[in-house]
Design an enzyme around this catalytic site. Structure first.
Site, PDB file in Angstrom:
ATOM      1  N   PRO A  78      22.835  -2.155  45.969  1.00  0.00           N
ATOM      2  CA  PRO A  78      22.265  -2.596  46.293  1.00  0.00           C
ATOM      3  C   PRO A  78      21.966  -0.468  45.823  1.00  0.00           C
ATOM      4  CG  PRO A  78      22.629  -3.430  47.863  1.00  0.00           C
ATOM      5  CD  PRO A  78      23.819  -2.804  46.826  1.00  0.00           C
ATOM      6  N   GLU A 135      29.617  -6.812  53.559  1.00  0.00           N
ATOM      7  CA  GLU A 135      28.580  -5.649  53.579  1.00  0.00           C
ATOM      8  C   GLU A 135      28.693  -4.013  52.215  1.00  0.00           C
ATOM      9  OE1 GLU A 135      26.966  -5.177  56.478  1.00  0.00           O
ATOM     10  OE2 GLU A 135      27.770  -7.563  56.184  1.00  0.00           O
ATOM     11  N   ARG A 165      19.062 -12.517  26.357  1.00  0.00           N
ATOM     12  CA  ARG A 165      17.742 -13.160  25.179  1.00  0.00           C
ATOM     13  C   ARG A 165      16.830 -11.739  24.358  1.00  0.00           C
ATOM     14  NH1 ARG A 165      12.885 -10.442  26.809  1.00  0.00           N
ATOM     15  NH2 ARG A 165      11.667 -12.921  25.781  1.00  0.00           N
ATOM     16  N   ASP A 223       6.099 -10.465  23.712  1.00  0.00           N
ATOM     17  CA  ASP A 223       6.518 -10.755  25.163  1.00  0.00           C
ATOM     18  C   ASP A 223       6.246  -9.555  25.881  1.00  0.00           C
ATOM     19  OD1 ASP A 223       8.694  -8.773  25.746  1.00  0.00           O
ATOM     20  OD2 ASP A 223       9.811 -10.743  25.959  1.00  0.00           O
TER      21      ASP A 223
END
Ligand code: 9D3
Length: 267
Positions: free
Chosen positions: A88, A115, A153, A168
């Site tokens: 994170p 954690e 991709r 895209d």
């Protein structure tokens, strides 16, 4: 391109690779994904991969020895490719980072869990740290799959259609225009007549304007980086003028996204 994934939950990664379009890419030798169970690199009889934090506090911290042993066994000393920690606290992933990673012959992905991870891994082994967005997951496995999927991709041949990746939305920097298929009328809802007209120039213009309208309504932040023609800018200028004068011309409030009544509702 080769991916090496280091995780305590290898069985979470495998099924996605076997069921998605990535399976074909692996079969064709366009990508290789090697999954390594960090627990296989423990040396004690309980195969201990985590421990309580020094200094106290809740939760568990991933121990450094099995991670160093796994990474150094597979990638050598020093590691032969970038080692990306999914966490994170990393820089937020986006299509620019996907394109950057897709230029490399090999990357390794280290999935955090519990954690957190002993800070010495971050300091002395990891070369980059990536988050996939500001929401809380239980571990780095889904983020690792997100990176493998989005990078793969971009590799020529991975998608069946060679211009699929070019056409895209994030490549053009705009959201996609609305798409329709048969039937031309469903429950009384008709497909926009222009799409049935056979006028390819008019269809291309309509699609471009719909993409611009959508992006302007939903993701105006994307318009800063999008590559826009003079005609695009004129169209957006007209949208701005209509919005700016709407309170004078219609009594209706300016449109919002999502529109009223389309908000996510609690049961
Ligand atoms: C309970 C621990 N949290 C304290 C505030 C921090 C925390 C550590 C590990 C929260 C989540 C996780 C597990 N998530 C990831 O490993 C992760 C992640 C994410 O949760 N969101 C977005 N991108 C990523 S990349 C790895």
């Amino acid at each position: 391109m080769r991916f090496d994934v280091f995780t305590l939950f290898p069985t979470l990664i495998q099924p996605y690779l076997e069921e998605s379009i990535l399976k074909r890419a692996i079969q064709r030798g366009l990508i290789e994904v090697h999954i390594h169970n960090i627990r296989d690199y423990t040396t004690d009889k309980h195969r201990t991969a985590d421990d309580t934090p020094f200094g106290g506090g809740g939760g568990m911290v991933m121990k450094p020895e099995p991670i160093f042993r796994a990474v150094e066994t597979v990638l050598g000393i020093p590691p032969s490719c970038p080692l990306i920690l999914l966490s994170p606290q990393g820089r937020t992933y986006n299509q620019d980072i996907a394109r950057e990673l897709a230029t490399l012959p090999q990357i390794a992905l280290l999935c955090g869990h519990y954690e957190g991870i002993d800070e010495r891994v971050r300091e002395h082994l990891v070369t980059d740290e990536i988050s996939i967005g500001d929401y809380v997951l239980t571990g780095g496995e889904l983020p690792a799959l997100v990176i493998i999927d989005s990078v793969s991709r971009l590799i020529p041949g991975v998608l069946g259609d060679p211009d699929g990746a070019i056409d895209d939305s994030f490549a053009s920097g705009l959201l996609e225009y609305p798409q329709y298929t048969r039937p031309a009328e469903f429950r009384g809802w008709r497909v926009p007549e222009i799409l049935l007209s056979g006028n390819h120039a008019a269809i291309a213009r309509w699609r471009r304007e719909q993409a611009l309208l959508r992006t302007w309504q939903r993701r105006p932040d994307l318009l800063q980086k999008a590559s826009l023609s003079d005609a695009d800018r004129q169209f957006l200028e007209r949208l701005e003028q209509q919005a700016g004068s709407s309170s004078l011309t219609s009594d209706q409030p300016d449109s919002t996204y999502p529109p009223p009544g389309k908000e996510i509702q609690n049961p």
